[in-house]
Design a protein around this motif. Structure first.
Motif, PDB file in Angstrom:
ATOM      1  N   LEU A  76      71.941  -9.160  27.632  1.00 49.75           N
ATOM      2  CA  LEU A  76      72.878  -9.750  26.763  1.00 49.75           C
ATOM      3  C   LEU A  76      73.752 -10.865  27.184  1.00 49.75           C
ATOM      4  O   LEU A  76      73.780 -11.840  26.268  1.00 49.75           O
ATOM      5  CB  LEU A  76      73.606  -8.796  25.831  1.00 49.75           C
ATOM      6  CG  LEU A  76      73.048  -7.496  25.383  1.00 49.75           C
ATOM      7  CD1 LEU A  76      74.128  -6.618  24.787  1.00 49.75           C
ATOM      8  CD2 LEU A  76      72.047  -7.854  24.339  1.00 49.75           C
ATOM      9  N   GLN A 110      67.972 -18.674  24.021  1.00 51.83           N
ATOM     10  CA  GLN A 110      68.555 -17.262  23.621  1.00 51.83           C
ATOM     11  C   GLN A 110      68.116 -16.062  24.433  1.00 51.83           C
ATOM     12  O   GLN A 110      66.868 -15.949  24.936  1.00 51.83           O
ATOM     13  CB  GLN A 110      67.896 -17.294  22.196  1.00 51.83           C
ATOM     14  CG  GLN A 110      68.320 -15.978  21.447  1.00 51.83           C
ATOM     15  CD  GLN A 110      67.559 -15.933  19.938  1.00 51.83           C
ATOM     16  OE1 GLN A 110      66.612 -16.619  19.738  1.00 51.83           O
ATOM     17  NE2 GLN A 110      67.722 -14.867  19.259  1.00 51.83           N
ATOM     18  N   PRO A 111      68.954 -14.887  24.511  1.00 51.49           N
ATOM     19  CA  PRO A 111      68.453 -13.797  25.308  1.00 51.49           C
ATOM     20  C   PRO A 111      67.218 -13.328  24.540  1.00 51.49           C
ATOM     21  O   PRO A 111      67.088 -13.015  23.482  1.00 51.49           O
ATOM     22  CB  PRO A 111      69.574 -12.932  24.861  1.00 51.49           C
ATOM     23  CG  PRO A 111      70.660 -13.593  24.809  1.00 51.49           C
ATOM     24  CD  PRO A 111      70.345 -14.923  24.048  1.00 51.49           C
ATOM     25  N   ILE A 113      65.871 -10.325  24.707  1.00 48.35           N
ATOM     26  CA  ILE A 113      65.887  -9.252  23.711  1.00 48.35           C
ATOM     27  C   ILE A 113      66.625  -9.245  22.335  1.00 48.35           C
ATOM     28  O   ILE A 113      66.172  -8.519  21.400  1.00 48.35           O
ATOM     29  CB  ILE A 113      67.128  -8.396  24.490  1.00 48.35           C
ATOM     30  CG1 ILE A 113      66.835  -6.600  23.900  1.00 48.35           C
ATOM     31  CG2 ILE A 113      68.371  -8.502  24.442  1.00 48.35           C
ATOM     32  CD1 ILE A 113      67.726  -5.643  24.627  1.00 48.35           C
ATOM     33  N   ARG A 114      67.124 -10.436  21.926  1.00 48.66           N
ATOM     34  CA  ARG A 114      67.716 -10.730  20.603  1.00 48.66           C
ATOM     35  C   ARG A 114      66.656 -11.222  19.853  1.00 48.66           C
ATOM     36  O   ARG A 114      66.837 -11.636  18.676  1.00 48.66           O
ATOM     37  CB  ARG A 114      68.872 -11.393  20.733  1.00 48.66           C
ATOM     38  CG  ARG A 114      70.089 -10.716  21.490  1.00 48.66           C
ATOM     39  CD  ARG A 114      71.377 -11.541  21.435  1.00 48.66           C
ATOM     40  NE  ARG A 114      72.452 -10.604  21.837  1.00 48.66           N
ATOM     41  CZ  ARG A 114      73.746 -11.278  21.988  1.00 48.66           C
ATOM     42  NH1 ARG A 114      73.835 -12.593  21.595  1.00 48.66           N
ATOM     43  NH2 ARG A 114      74.534 -10.437  22.418  1.00 48.66           N
ATOM     44  N   VAL A 115      65.485 -11.721  20.373  1.00 53.87           N
ATOM     45  CA  VAL A 115      64.557 -12.686  19.582  1.00 53.87           C
ATOM     46  C   VAL A 115      63.685 -11.906  18.397  1.00 53.87           C
ATOM     47  O   VAL A 115      63.364 -10.759  18.804  1.00 53.87           O
ATOM     48  CB  VAL A 115      63.501 -13.240  20.704  1.00 53.87           C
ATOM     49  CG1 VAL A 115      62.321 -14.034  19.919  1.00 53.87           C
ATOM     50  CG2 VAL A 115      64.260 -14.132  21.502  1.00 53.87           C
ATOM     51  N   ASP A 116      63.969 -12.266  17.315  1.00 48.65           N
ATOM     52  CA  ASP A 116      63.458 -11.617  16.057  1.00 48.65           C
ATOM     53  C   ASP A 116      61.793 -12.117  16.224  1.00 48.65           C
ATOM     54  O   ASP A 116      61.630 -13.137  15.704  1.00 48.65           O
ATOM     55  CB  ASP A 116      64.010 -11.875  14.863  1.00 48.65           C
ATOM     56  CG  ASP A 116      63.442 -11.037  13.808  1.00 48.65           C
ATOM     57  OD1 ASP A 116      62.459 -10.507  13.860  1.00 48.65           O
ATOM     58  OD2 ASP A 116      64.225 -11.183  12.369  1.00 48.65           O
ATOM     59  N   LYS A 137      56.718 -10.435  23.761  1.00 46.74           N
ATOM     60  CA  LYS A 137      57.600 -10.970  24.760  1.00 46.74           C
ATOM     61  C   LYS A 137      57.044 -10.796  26.216  1.00 46.74           C
ATOM     62  O   LYS A 137      56.881  -9.498  26.285  1.00 46.74           O
ATOM     63  CB  LYS A 137      59.188 -10.223  24.731  1.00 46.74           C
ATOM     64  CG  LYS A 137      59.763 -10.403  23.406  1.00 46.74           C
ATOM     65  CD  LYS A 137      60.881  -9.340  23.353  1.00 46.74           C
ATOM     66  CE  LYS A 137      61.635  -9.661  21.708  1.00 46.74           C
ATOM     67  NZ  LYS A 137      62.835  -8.788  21.696  1.00 46.74           N
TER      68      LYS A 137
END
Length: 277
Positions: A76, A110-111, A113-116, A137
Motif C-alpha cells: 500500500l 498506482q498500487p 493491489i488497489r487496481v479495480d 495482475k
C-alpha cells in the motif's frame, strides 16, 4: 483366717461405667457439617510475581507483527508493487494497442493491489470491436488486458455497402464489398436498433446449429423474429427453420431431407419435417 473374695474387674468406660452420680453417660452432639469452600489456587501464589511468558511465543508473535507490517507497507505505501506497465493481448490488427489503452485509462504508479480490474474490463468492452475483456495482475508491476474480439457473422446491406455484424447484432465495421463466406442478413422487423435484437440472435443461433457441410452452402439468412428464421442456400433452396429451439434435432432432420433435392426444406415443426417442390 478369713479369705478375701474379689469380683470381676471393671474396665474404664465398660459396662457399669457411668457418670459420677452413677447415671448413664451423656452423648455429645455432633457439630453441623460446614459447607465446602471453593478455593482458587493460582499457579503463582506464593511466588510474589506473575510468571513470565514463554520466550518462543513472544518471539513468534513479534516476528508475525513485523511481517504483516512490512507486507502492508510494500502493498500500500511503497513504490515497489505499483503499476509500471500494461500489456495488451488478443487485440490483433482489428483494434490497436493504443485504442485499448486509451479505453482502459490505467493510472501508472498506482498500487497494484488497489487496481479495480473489473472497472477496467468494462471500459475496454465499450469498444465496439471487443466482445469481452479480462484484466489480470502480473505481479509485481504489470497489468495484462486480454480482449476477445467480435467475429462478423453477417453482412447487412447498408447505404450502398455492407455493415459487418456479429451474432449479437453489433456492427463491427463497414465495407464496400461483401466479404466472401459471410451470408447476407435480411431483417424483417421494425426495430431501429439491431444491437441485442432477438431476431438477430436467433439467426446467429441457427447458423451455429447447421452442420458444417450445409453451413458452407449458406448465402443468406432472413429473420422476422425469434420464431421466424429461414436460410438460403447456394443452389437456390430455402430451409425454413423457424425458432432456434431444438437446433440439434432440426439439424439431423435437415440432413435426412437433403438426401433428395427440393426447393424448400421445412424443419420448423419438430417431428413434422417436410420438403416442397
Amino acid at each position: 483366717m478369713a479369705s478375701k473374695v474379689s469380683g470381676p474387674t471393671r474396665r474404664p468406660g465398660g459396662q457399669g461405667a457411668g457418670t459420677k452420680d452413677g447415671g448413664r453417660p451423656r452423648l455429645r452432639a455432633r457439630p453441623a457439617p460446614r459447607p465446602p469452600r471453593w478455593r482458587i489456587r493460582w499457579p503463582w501464589r506464593g511466588r510474589g510475581r506473575l510468571p513470565k511468558p514463554p520466550w518462543k511465543a513472544v518471539f513468534f508473535a513479534g516476528t508475525a507483527m513485523v511481517i504483516v507490517g512490512v507486507l502492508a507497507w510494500a502493498l500500500l505505501g511503497s513504490s515497489l508493487l505499483v503499476v509500471r506497465s500494461v500489456r495488451v493481448a488478443g487485440n490483433g490488427k482489428v483494434v490497436s494497442t493504443g485504442q485499448v489503452l486509451a479505453a482502459a485509462r490505467v493510472t501508472l504508479g498506482q498500487p497494484l493491489i488497489r487496481v479495480d480490474t473489473g472497472a477496467i474490463a468494462r471500459r475496454v468492452e465499450q469498444l465496439r470491436q471487443v466482445q469481452s475483456a479480462q484484466v489480470s495482475k502480473n505481479w509485481p508491476t504489470t497489468l495484462v488486458i486480454t480482449v476477445r474480439l467480435r467475429k462478423p457473422a453477417f453482412a447487412l446491406p447498408l447505404h450502398g455497402g455492407y455493415a459487418l455484424m456479429d451474432r449479437f447484432g453489433v456492427t463491427i465495421g463497414d465495407v464496400a464489398r461483401k466479404p466472401s463466406g459471410l451470408p447476407v442478413l435480411t431483417v424483417n422487423t421494425t426495430s431501429r436498433s439491431l444491437r441485442g435484437s432477438p431476431a438477430v440472435r436467433a439467426a446467429g443461433a441457427v447458423l451455429g446449429e447447421l452442420p458444417s457441410r450445409i453451413a458452407k452452402q449458406v448465402r443468406g439468412v432472413t429473420t422476422g423474429g425469434p420464431n421466424d428464421v429461414s436460410v438460403q442456400l447456394a443452389n437456390g433452396s430455402v430451409v425454413v427453420w423457424g425458432s432456434a429451439e431444438r437446433g440439434r434435432t432440426k439439424a439431423k432432420e435437415l440432413g435426412i431431407l437433403m438426401r433428395r433435392h427440393a426447393r424448400v426444406y421445412d424443419v420448423s415443426g419438430v417431428g413434422t419435417a417436410m420438403t416442397r417442390g
